[in-house]
Design an enzyme around this catalytic site. Structure first.
Site, PDB file in Angstrom:
ATOM      1  N   HIS A 152       7.837   0.667  -7.914  1.00 48.97           N
ATOM      2  CA  HIS A 152       7.853  -0.330  -6.845  1.00 48.97           C
ATOM      3  C   HIS A 152       8.542  -1.600  -7.338  1.00 48.97           C
ATOM      4  O   HIS A 152       8.241  -2.110  -8.424  1.00 48.97           O
ATOM      5  CB  HIS A 152       6.440  -0.635  -6.380  1.00 48.97           C
ATOM      6  CG  HIS A 152       5.837   0.488  -5.586  1.00 48.97           C
ATOM      7  ND1 HIS A 152       4.495   0.794  -5.620  1.00 48.97           N
ATOM      8  CD2 HIS A 152       6.406   1.385  -4.736  1.00 48.97           C
ATOM      9  CE1 HIS A 152       4.257   1.826  -4.815  1.00 48.97           C
ATOM     10  NE2 HIS A 152       5.406   2.189  -4.269  1.00 48.97           N
ATOM     11  N   GLU A 155       6.829  -4.823  -8.592  1.00 51.40           N
ATOM     12  CA  GLU A 155       5.899  -4.593  -9.697  1.00 51.40           C
ATOM     13  C   GLU A 155       6.660  -4.543 -11.026  1.00 51.40           C
ATOM     14  O   GLU A 155       6.272  -3.871 -11.975  1.00 51.40           O
ATOM     15  CB  GLU A 155       5.114  -3.305  -9.440  1.00 51.40           C
ATOM     16  CG  GLU A 155       4.277  -3.385  -8.159  1.00 51.40           C
ATOM     17  CD  GLU A 155       3.602  -2.081  -7.764  1.00 51.40           C
ATOM     18  OE1 GLU A 155       3.627  -1.119  -8.554  1.00 51.40           O
ATOM     19  OE2 GLU A 155       3.060  -2.025  -6.643  1.00 51.40           O
ATOM     20  N   HIS A 296       1.643   0.727 -12.340  1.00 49.18           N
ATOM     21  CA  HIS A 296       1.840  -0.058 -11.124  1.00 49.18           C
ATOM     22  C   HIS A 296       1.035  -1.347 -11.270  1.00 49.18           C
ATOM     23  O   HIS A 296       0.389  -1.583 -12.290  1.00 49.18           O
ATOM     24  CB  HIS A 296       1.346   0.725  -9.897  1.00 49.18           C
ATOM     25  CG  HIS A 296       2.217   1.894  -9.535  1.00 49.18           C
ATOM     26  ND1 HIS A 296       3.093   1.867  -8.473  1.00 49.18           N
ATOM     27  CD2 HIS A 296       2.328   3.135 -10.078  1.00 49.18           C
ATOM     28  CE1 HIS A 296       3.720   3.025  -8.384  1.00 49.18           C
ATOM     29  NE2 HIS A 296       3.271   3.816  -9.343  1.00 49.18           N
ATOM     30  N   GLU A 355      -3.151   0.742 -12.375  1.00 46.21           N
ATOM     31  CA  GLU A 355      -2.859  -0.489 -11.640  1.00 46.21           C
ATOM     32  C   GLU A 355      -3.162  -1.684 -12.547  1.00 46.21           C
ATOM     33  O   GLU A 355      -4.312  -2.095 -12.705  1.00 46.21           O
ATOM     34  CB  GLU A 355      -3.704  -0.559 -10.357  1.00 46.21           C
ATOM     35  CG  GLU A 355      -3.452   0.594  -9.378  1.00 46.21           C
ATOM     36  CD  GLU A 355      -2.145   0.439  -8.612  1.00 46.21           C
ATOM     37  OE1 GLU A 355      -1.495  -0.619  -8.745  1.00 46.21           O
ATOM     38  OE2 GLU A 355      -1.782   1.373  -7.865  1.00 46.21           O
TER      39      GLU A 355
END
Length: 386
Positions: A152, A155, A296, A355
């Site tokens: 992404h 990110e 991420h 994450e």
């Protein structure tokens, strides 16, 4: 760089420069195991400072000041026209506390591969705009672990963290002569890293749209004419790369609100339509990875299960990752079509979406130290479980 003499061995170079011979061998793939006189040998973990030969002082004195055997300097100075002195690298090359776009990453990759030539780089594909998708490989072990970052666009801090880890791993391998655990990891595991899956998107977020048409006009239209691309997650064509894999992709297509190119969440018109996801799928299918990790942001969570396809050992590994990071292990979430989902479903091997950090994307660079510490601890734990 040194010049081999008759009778030289890898073990000799290891002793002269205090670098494990496995690293020296792997830094010189152009040489056979039988060294020949006059061959150029690269010693990883060193820079070279060059002086005019008129500099005062003998090689013996200089070797003493550098805490190296005089033989090491002799092999670096066969012609004696210039004096070449080795300087051991003891600090980071990678600076993760900056906007980390493709150009910054590529320069860091080139520098790391120059000073630590046991790190291998290759291009596994190209982005929509023709940027190379680079895979780094470190290690010589039979077990393969894959790590990727920046699926992404906003990110991108994940790329900085992964690159900093590659730097620290190489730095410690060449400096921690008494720490054999890292060398054991190197011999047991081959670490595959794709540090920036979405270079076009990262550049868009950090640098704004390029002047290249039709892409400039297209991304501006997708973004509603707004020049602020900080919330952009997709690739340059408005496709969310982590919604592109054939693991119940149809569910994501049906329920995602954007039905066409968008800054985020549009899964495309079919699985694996984008050059970036095609390259990642091809790499994974060809590489026999034992474990994959996709970095991420954000949430300080580790997703590790998918539809019951995850193997038993996946839970033991995630418990260790949670322990060293303080992150929460989450087995199932209502999400499909991600890279990790596809890997776990297809190979039934451990796969993790991590994450990093917490807050609102893009996470601020003020969080980099904390993010890096967590990612480093988890990556070292993964190497250790193998």
């Amino acid at each position: 760089m040194i010049y081999a003499r008759k009778g030289d061995t890898w073990e000799l170079y290891s002793r002269l420069f205090s670098v494990p011979q496995e690293l020296i061998i792997d830094a010189n793939p152009h040489l056979s195991h039988e060294l020949h006189e006059g061959a150029i040998v690269f010693i990883p973990g060193y820079d070279v400072v060059t002086y005019h030969s008129q500099i005062s002082g003998s090689l013996e004195q200089m070797a003493h000041s550098l805490s190296l055997p005089v033989e090491a300097l002799e092999r670096m100075n066969e012609d004696r026209l210039l004096l070449r002195l080795p300087r051991r690298l003891e600090t980071f090359i990678v600076n993760g506390k900056q906007p980390y776009d493709f150009a910054v990453m590529k320069q860091d990759i080139d520098d790391l591969c120059t000073y630590y030539p046991f790190i291998r780089q290759r291009t596994i594909g190209t982005s929509v705009l023709g940027q190379p998708l680079i895979e780094l490989s470190v290690g010589r072990g039979p077990k393969k672990i894959h790590v990727n970052a920046s699926f992404h666009a906003n990110e991108w801090i994940t790329t900085a963290a992964v690159m900093a880890f590659v730097n620290e791993y190489a730095l410690r391998l060449t400096n921690d002569a008494l720490d054999r655990s890292l060398l054991d990891y190197y011999k047991k595991v081959t670490l595959s890293i794709v540090p920036m899956v979405n270079p076009d998107g990262v550049n868009l977020v950090l640098n704004g749209p390029s002047e290249t048409e039709p892409h400039r006009s297209e991304v501006l239209e997708i973004n509603g004419g707004n020049l602020d691309f900080s919330q952009w997650k997709a690739n340059i064509r408005g496709v969310d790369l982590n919604n592109q894999f054939p693991a119940k992709w149809e569910i994501e297509q049906m329920r995602k609100i954007p039905k066409g190119p968008a800054p985020r969440d549009f899964p495309g018109v079919a699985p694996l339509t984008e050059p970036e996801t095609k390259a990642m799928a091809r790499l994974t299918e060809d590489s026999d990875f034992a474990i994959v990790v996709a970095f991420h942001t954000q949430g300080k969570e580790i997703y590790w299960g998918y539809e019951g396809f995850e193997p038993k050992e996946a839970e033991q590994i995630v418990d260790e990752l949670a322990k060293v990071s303080g992150y929460q292990a989450v087995r199932y979430i209502d999400s499909h079509a991600g890279y990790r989902d596809w890997f776990v479903q297809k190979w039934q091997r451990p796969g993790y979406t991590i994450e990093l950090g917490e807050g609102v994307n893009p996470l601020p660079l003020a969080q980099f130290d904390e993010i890096y510490e967590a990612s480093r601890n988890m990556l070292l734990a993964l190497l250790a479980v193998c």
